[in-house]
Write an enzyme that holds these catalytic residues in place. Sequence first.
Site, mmCIF file in Angstrom:
data_model
loop_
_atom_site.group_PDB
_atom_site.id
_atom_site.type_symbol
_atom_site.label_atom_id
_atom_site.label_comp_id
_atom_site.label_asym_id
_atom_site.label_seq_id
_atom_site.Cartn_x
_atom_site.Cartn_y
_atom_site.Cartn_z
ATOM 1 N N TYR A 96 36.053 23.449 -23.562
ATOM 2 C CA TYR A 96 37.300 22.899 -24.109
ATOM 3 C C TYR A 96 38.445 23.383 -23.207
ATOM 4 C CZ TYR A 96 41.111 21.974 -27.319
ATOM 5 O OH TYR A 96 42.277 21.529 -27.879
ATOM 6 N N ASP A 145 30.998 28.060 -29.294
ATOM 7 C CA ASP A 145 31.949 27.148 -29.927
ATOM 8 C C ASP A 145 31.124 26.006 -30.521
ATOM 9 O OD1 ASP A 145 33.742 25.073 -30.496
ATOM 10 O OD2 ASP A 145 35.120 25.657 -28.895
ATOM 11 N N LYS A 182 38.835 19.938 -36.615
ATOM 12 C CA LYS A 182 37.942 18.801 -36.373
ATOM 13 C C LYS A 182 37.096 18.531 -37.622
ATOM 14 C CE LYS A 182 40.048 19.421 -32.563
ATOM 15 N NZ LYS A 182 39.583 20.217 -31.447
ATOM 16 N N ARG A 211 48.367 38.590 -44.462
ATOM 17 C CA ARG A 211 47.821 38.625 -43.093
ATOM 18 C C ARG A 211 46.512 39.426 -43.045
ATOM 19 N NH1 ARG A 211 48.871 42.282 -39.601
ATOM 20 N NH2 ARG A 211 50.974 42.723 -40.327
HETATM 21 C C1 PLP Z 1 40.043 21.311 -30.626
HETATM 22 C C2 PLP Z 1 39.097 22.279 -30.066
HETATM 23 C C3 PLP Z 1 39.428 23.627 -29.893
HETATM 24 C C4 PLP Z 1 40.817 24.176 -30.179
HETATM 25 O O1 PLP Z 1 41.172 24.049 -31.519
HETATM 26 P P1 PLP Z 1 42.678 23.905 -32.062
HETATM 27 O O2 PLP Z 1 42.478 23.840 -33.530
HETATM 28 O O3 PLP Z 1 43.246 22.658 -31.461
HETATM 29 O O4 PLP Z 1 43.434 25.110 -31.610
HETATM 30 C C5 PLP Z 1 38.458 24.496 -29.410
HETATM 31 N N1 PLP Z 1 37.225 24.049 -29.107
HETATM 32 C C6 PLP Z 1 36.870 22.755 -29.248
HETATM 33 C C7 PLP Z 1 35.489 22.322 -28.883
HETATM 34 C C8 PLP Z 1 37.783 21.821 -29.737
HETATM 35 O O5 PLP Z 1 37.419 20.551 -29.866
#
Ligand code: PLP
Length: 395
Positions: free
Chosen positions: A113, A185, A210, A60
């Site tokens: 998001y 992000d 993603k 961790r």
């Molecule tokens: C999918 C997504 C998230 C969250 O990610 P997870 O891996 O599903 O927890 C945050 N920001 C954006 C832009 C996303 O597409």
Amino acid sequence: MTDISRLRRDSRVVHAGQHGDPRTGAVSVPIVQSSTFRFQNADQGADRFAGRDSGPIYTRIGNPTIQALEEAVALLEGGCGAMAAATGMAAVNTVYFGLLSQGDHIVCTEALYGPSRTVLETQYSRFGVESTFVDSTDPENVRKAMRPNTRLVYLETPANPTLALTDLKACTEIAHAGGALVCVDNTFATPLLQRPLEFGCDLVLHSMTKYINGHTDVVAGIVVAKEEALYKRLLGVHRNLGGTMDPHQAWLVHRGLRTLHLRVERAQSNAMEIARYLEAHPKVDWVRFPGLESHPQHALAQRQMDGPGAVMSFGVTGGLEAGKTVIDNVQLMTLAVSLGGIETLIEHPASMTHAGISKAEKAAAGISDDLVRLAVGCEDVDDLKDDLARVLDMI
Ligand SMILES: *Cc1c(COP(=O)(O)O)cnc(C)c1O
């Protein structure tokens, strides 16, 4: 060994963090599947805890397989250090929890998001954190929302699912002038197409679920810090919050990352062709894609990004019902949320990913009922166009 920081972008993607295994000569980073690590003696244990010896202690807190991935993403984003997280939301929460205290205020992009917004409104609000959501396509709106207690400006560009862009340089100047940090992000753009730290932003995060992993088989996140002090501050928070990564998960994500440049290039060129195809189609009312001249911020896309990415939204004539016909009848494309994998996904944000936010907020954020989101993958573009042509004929 080559000095990786001197290599060009695509060579970095292939080699970043890949030191193999000196013991066996393994070329691929080994999966160090161990929760804890033996110390040679009491002094070495004490040195590791004191930071005088950088060897591992406990997974961790740090693990060689996870650190290889962190090193790679930090290098690609141009940061000084990264923290891998169990999910994208774990990364988001490390940033929120680490930087916001009772009585603090955060300013965010409106078309955020979904869960990144919901968690502020329903959880952080319980601890006295106030949040304001603004249309950050105009930096003036960020300036107007700043208060003396604003600690963080949290941006998402391109935004989901409107593909609206935020000027990172302008907003960062405003935030810093008001004494706030900036986190971006960068999930949609990837570090190949946009590097927020180069515009002065302090933190960048990804849902590596993603594009970075890219194969629709792992959930994961990461936070990258520009400066050492902020990295160390958040690292302590991240380890104690507990949303850290597993070594096997890290290995899978790192394997995906090594082909990021090939996948992004292919998906992006497919997306460009599909966006033009849809824009010219008589049954399509509108298309939003930063690569099209019709995108209201096409000039900003060219200035701030190295490419428009591969996500677009569009509306068909006949609105929601006709949109459903499209979504229900595609054959090659898959009806599923998420994006950034090698296969093309299609979804309806108003009833799916963004169903959790109110009608008024959806309207304000530009998420209309007819909006269909298309995350273009790496198939042959003619097969994708055939699939769309067939369903557009049905409406
Ligand atoms: C999918 C997504 C998230 C969250 O990610 P997870 O891996 O599903 O927890 C945050 N920001 C954006 C832009 C996303 O597409």
